[in-house]
Design an enzyme around this catalytic site. Structure first.
Site, PDB file in Angstrom:
ATOM      1  CE  LYS A 125     -14.272   0.808 -12.996  1.00  0.00           C
ATOM      2  NZ  LYS A 125     -15.625   0.268 -12.833  1.00  0.00           N
ATOM      3  N   GLY A 145      -1.009  -1.380 -14.938  1.00  0.00           N
ATOM      4  CA  GLY A 145      -0.293  -1.483 -13.695  1.00  0.00           C
ATOM      5  C   GLY A 145      -1.284  -1.424 -12.270  1.00  0.00           C
ATOM      6  CB  CYS A 182      -5.623  -5.531  -8.749  1.00  0.00           C
ATOM      7  SG  CYS A 182      -6.282  -4.663  -7.391  1.00  0.00           S
ATOM      8  CE  LYS A 220      -7.842   2.752 -11.655  1.00  0.00           C
ATOM      9  NZ  LYS A 220      -9.075   1.984 -12.080  1.00  0.00           N
TER      10      LYS A 220
HETATM   11  N1  LIG Z   1      -6.916  -1.643  -4.374  1.00  0.00           N
HETATM   12  C1  LIG Z   1      -7.917  -2.038  -5.343  1.00  0.00           C
HETATM   13  O1  LIG Z   1      -8.413  -1.422  -6.183  1.00  0.00           O
HETATM   14  C2  LIG Z   1      -8.459  -3.729  -5.018  1.00  0.00           C
HETATM   15  C3  LIG Z   1      -9.620  -4.068  -5.648  1.00  0.00           C
HETATM   16  C4  LIG Z   1     -10.038  -5.235  -5.220  1.00  0.00           C
HETATM   17  C5  LIG Z   1      -9.395  -6.172  -4.459  1.00  0.00           C
HETATM   18  N2  LIG Z   1      -8.234  -5.556  -3.681  1.00  0.00           N
HETATM   19  C6  LIG Z   1      -7.760  -6.417  -3.067  1.00  0.00           C
HETATM   20  O2  LIG Z   1      -8.110  -6.092  -1.354  1.00  0.00           O
HETATM   21  C7  LIG Z   1      -6.939  -6.250  -0.613  1.00  0.00           C
HETATM   22  C8  LIG Z   1      -6.423  -4.798  -0.230  1.00  0.00           C
HETATM   23  O3  LIG Z   1      -6.023  -4.024  -1.102  1.00  0.00           O
HETATM   24  P1  LIG Z   1      -5.752  -2.766  -0.777  1.00  0.00           P
HETATM   25  O4  LIG Z   1      -5.402  -1.826  -1.989  1.00  0.00           O
HETATM   26  O5  LIG Z   1      -6.906  -2.076  -0.123  1.00  0.00           O
HETATM   27  O6  LIG Z   1      -4.607  -2.561   0.049  1.00  0.00           O
HETATM   28  P2  LIG Z   1      -3.879  -1.253   1.099  1.00  0.00           P
HETATM   29  O7  LIG Z   1      -2.343  -1.577   0.974  1.00  0.00           O
HETATM   30  O8  LIG Z   1      -4.316  -0.093   0.684  1.00  0.00           O
HETATM   31  O9  LIG Z   1      -4.532  -1.611   2.506  1.00  0.00           O
HETATM   32  C9  LIG Z   1      -4.344  -2.578   3.410  1.00  0.00           C
HETATM   33  C10 LIG Z   1      -4.429  -1.969   4.744  1.00  0.00           C
HETATM   34  O10 LIG Z   1      -4.194  -3.243   5.737  1.00  0.00           O
HETATM   35  C11 LIG Z   1      -3.569  -2.900   6.814  1.00  0.00           C
HETATM   36  N3  LIG Z   1      -2.930  -3.928   7.647  1.00  0.00           N
HETATM   37  C12 LIG Z   1      -2.049  -4.778   7.103  1.00  0.00           C
HETATM   38  N4  LIG Z   1      -1.900  -5.785   8.161  1.00  0.00           N
HETATM   39  C13 LIG Z   1      -2.885  -5.658   9.034  1.00  0.00           C
HETATM   40  C14 LIG Z   1      -2.972  -5.978  10.117  1.00  0.00           C
HETATM   41  N5  LIG Z   1      -2.545  -7.129  10.857  1.00  0.00           N
HETATM   42  N6  LIG Z   1      -4.050  -5.515  11.062  1.00  0.00           N
HETATM   43  C15 LIG Z   1      -4.624  -4.373  10.607  1.00  0.00           C
HETATM   44  N7  LIG Z   1      -4.449  -3.776   9.440  1.00  0.00           N
HETATM   45  C16 LIG Z   1      -3.460  -4.607   8.744  1.00  0.00           C
HETATM   46  C17 LIG Z   1      -2.407  -1.930   6.303  1.00  0.00           C
HETATM   47  O11 LIG Z   1      -1.754  -1.160   7.322  1.00  0.00           O
HETATM   48  C18 LIG Z   1      -3.163  -1.045   5.195  1.00  0.00           C
HETATM   49  O12 LIG Z   1      -3.694  -0.074   5.665  1.00  0.00           O
HETATM   50  C19 LIG Z   1      -5.805  -6.884  -1.523  1.00  0.00           C
HETATM   51  O13 LIG Z   1      -5.727  -8.181  -1.471  1.00  0.00           O
HETATM   52  C20 LIG Z   1      -6.334  -6.588  -3.008  1.00  0.00           C
HETATM   53  O14 LIG Z   1      -5.661  -7.362  -3.793  1.00  0.00           O
HETATM   54  C21 LIG Z   1      -7.935  -4.271  -3.967  1.00  0.00           C
END
Ligand SMILES: NC(=O)c1ccc[n+]([C@@H]2O[C@H](COP(=O)([O-])OP(=O)(O)OC[C@H]3O[C@@H](n4cnc5c(N)ncnc54)[C@H](O)[C@@H]3O)[C@@H](O)[C@H]2O)c1
Length: 473
Positions: free
Chosen positions: A158, A268, A271, A332
């Site tokens: 989270k 919101g 996710c 949040k």
């Molecule tokens: N944020 C959360 O709380 C959370 C929790 C569990 C799962 N997830 C999942 O994890 C995944 C990532 O989420 P996030 O919040 O970390 O996303 P984010 O947008 O914070 O980070 C994604 C990163 O990937 C990079 N990126 C995109 N294309 C790329 C490429 N071709 N090569 C290298 N880097 C690249 C972007 O520049 C960015 O920095 C999503 O699928 C999300 O649903 C997120």
């Protein structure tokens, strides 16, 4: 173990930092050169409590490095995580373009066997598509050897408590299908996460499709609890019941538990909204329907506008000449993430009705203005919005204060000072932070969520209650 992580966002950086802290050698790669430059200059492109210290410690020990060079990342990691974004497409399905692009990029540089781990939240069948992208690249280079295994390891952290969640997981879900590489991959993943399994086994092994679906099922279940509580809260308002008492009353049942039972202005973030939408779309693609999850989403959309509906009941449809203070923009507390935050919907509704809005968030300031500007797309309308330097500055001359995010700093405001600086002492508490009786005694009009607010406003509920009283006497 040598690990590479593609995507230096909330998940990638926390995963990388934590694995480095456990002693693994980590390379984080991102295609955003600005992010990588920030990381290489000892900065962080995101806010997550404790992450700065964790990174500093592991940078100093030489266990974590940042790059934009995919060849270097692929060469380095025995295990390569994909942790890039999977936002919603127009129809609600998950946009896999980043995941698949990364798979192809990895494929172009593969020279020896690697475990490719999908950590991004992706619909069932994505591991197969990733596998195909990798194989296509190998085929182009005429390589027929089995150089990879694609597995699923969804992330459950989270934001705001991500390091604690990663370091103390309830469970680690790994989806690995039967294959000639099964034993090797199983051993590598066991070793990678062995620190978490010392006391008792936390890893739950399953097939890849089940692991992919587990993540969506978990988020949909949590979103369901929130929408369910919001519906009960709205009914409590009409019936003169108190949602906080109900929350404690049902949470004490061990089958229900206390978590995720707080009524509010809707969920919101990056996710729940996109994952519930993607799940609904997956079912539709299969000729099926997620009826419960569809209702959960509808309830949530409505809940995001609840505070504005209350203002309409109080002030009428047109908010011209009125000023509202909004406390909290991030979706949040303890995060700077504004993706799909309820504050964004609320602020747009207020501005659309002609109001002036002054907002304050302890962490999000410049990003707050940028997000609101992005939603508003109109300079004239934006002239009625400002980010204040403090919570009290936002409340100056306000006709109502809307508390949208439950940051700790909003828990105990100086109510006398608020009353003195506001044009009308009226608080809409979207997170049920305050004691309604105390505010009543202070002469501050108050409405929470599910705290007997609307008795006088709903004719049908009034008649229903009177009937009940008559039959009981
Ligand atoms: N944020 C959360 O709380 C959370 C929790 C569990 C799962 N997830 C999942 O994890 C995944 C990532 O989420 P996030 O919040 O970390 O996303 P984010 O947008 O914070 O980070 C994604 C990163 O990937 C990079 N990126 C995109 N294309 C790329 C490429 N071709 N090569 C290298 N880097 C690249 C972007 O520049 C960015 O920095 C999503 O699928 C999300 O649903 C997120």
């Amino acid at each position: 173990m040598k690990v590479s992580i593609v995507g230096a966002g909330y998940v990638g950086l926390v995963t990388g930092g934590c694995l480095a802290d456990l002693g693994h050698q980590v390379i984080c790669i991102d295609n955003d050169a600005k992010k990588v430059a920030t990381l290489n200059a000892a900065g962080l492109p995101i806010y997550e409590p404790g992450l700065q210290e964790l990174m500093a410690r592991n940078r100093a020990e030489g266990r974590i490095h940042f790059t934009t060079d995919m060849a270097q990342a692929v060469e380095h990691g025995e295990v390569i995580f994909i942790a890039v974004g999977t936002p919603s497409q127009e129809d609600g399905s998950a946009d896999l373009q980043h995941v698949l692009a990364v798979a192809s990029q990895i494929g172009r540089h593969l020279k020896k066997f690697k475990v490719i781990v999908n950590k991004s939240t992706v619909p069932v069948g994505t591991a197969y598509r990733v596998q195909k992208c990798l194989q296509d690249e190998l085929d182009k280079r005429g390589i027929s050897d089995s150089l990879f295994e694609v597995i699923s390891n969804p992330e459950f952290l989270k934001e705001g408590a991500a390091i604690k969640d990663f370091m103390h997981p309830d469970r680690i879900v790994i989806g690995l299908d039967d294959s000639p590489n099964y034993k090797t991959v199983h051993q590598k993943m066991e070793l990678l996460y062995s620190s978490f399994n010392r006391h008792h086994a936390r890893t739950i092994w399953m097939g890849v499709r089940s692991a992919e679906l587990t993540k969506y099922a978990a988020n949909a279940m949590l979103a369901t609890r929130i929408s369910f509580m919001n519906e009960i809260a709205n009914l409590s308002d009409l019936l003169g019941a108190d949602i906080d008492s109900i929350r404690r009353g049902i949470g004490a049942d061990q089958r229900i538990g206390h978590d995720f039972l707080y009524a509010g202005t809707g969920y919101g973030g990056s996710c729940f909204p996109k994952d519930t939408r993607a799940l609904i779309q997956t079912a539709l693609d299969c000729g099926s329907q997620m009826k419960v999850v569809t209702a959960v989403e509808n309830v949530n959309d409505q809940q995001k506008t609840l505070l504005v509906s209350r203002l309409v009941q109080h002030f009428g449809e047109d908010f011209s000449g009125l000023k509202f203070a909004v406390w909290g923009l991030a979706f949040k507390p303890n995060t700077d993430d504004m993706r799909e935050a309820p504050s964004r919907v609320i602020i747009q509704e207020l501005l659309k009705r002609g109001a002036h809005v002054s907002a304050f968030d302890p962490l999000v300031s410049k990003e707050g203005s940028e997000a609101v500007a992005l939603d508003t797309k109109n300079k004239d309308v934006m002239s009625r919005f400002n980010m204040a330097e403090s919570a009290y500055e936002a409340a100056q001359q306000a006709d109502a204060l809307l508390v949208v995010t439950e940051w700790k700093t909003f828990h105990h405001p100086d109510f006398e000072a608020l009353k003195a600086c506001m044009n009308q002492a009226f608080i809409l508490d979207g997170r049920n932070l305050y004691d309604p009786h105390m505010l009543e005694e202070l002469g501050i009009a108050y409405q929470g969520i599910g705290r007997r607010n609307q008795l006088a406003l709903n004719f049908k509920a009034g008649r229903h209650l009177r009937k009940l009283e008559e039959t009981s006497t």
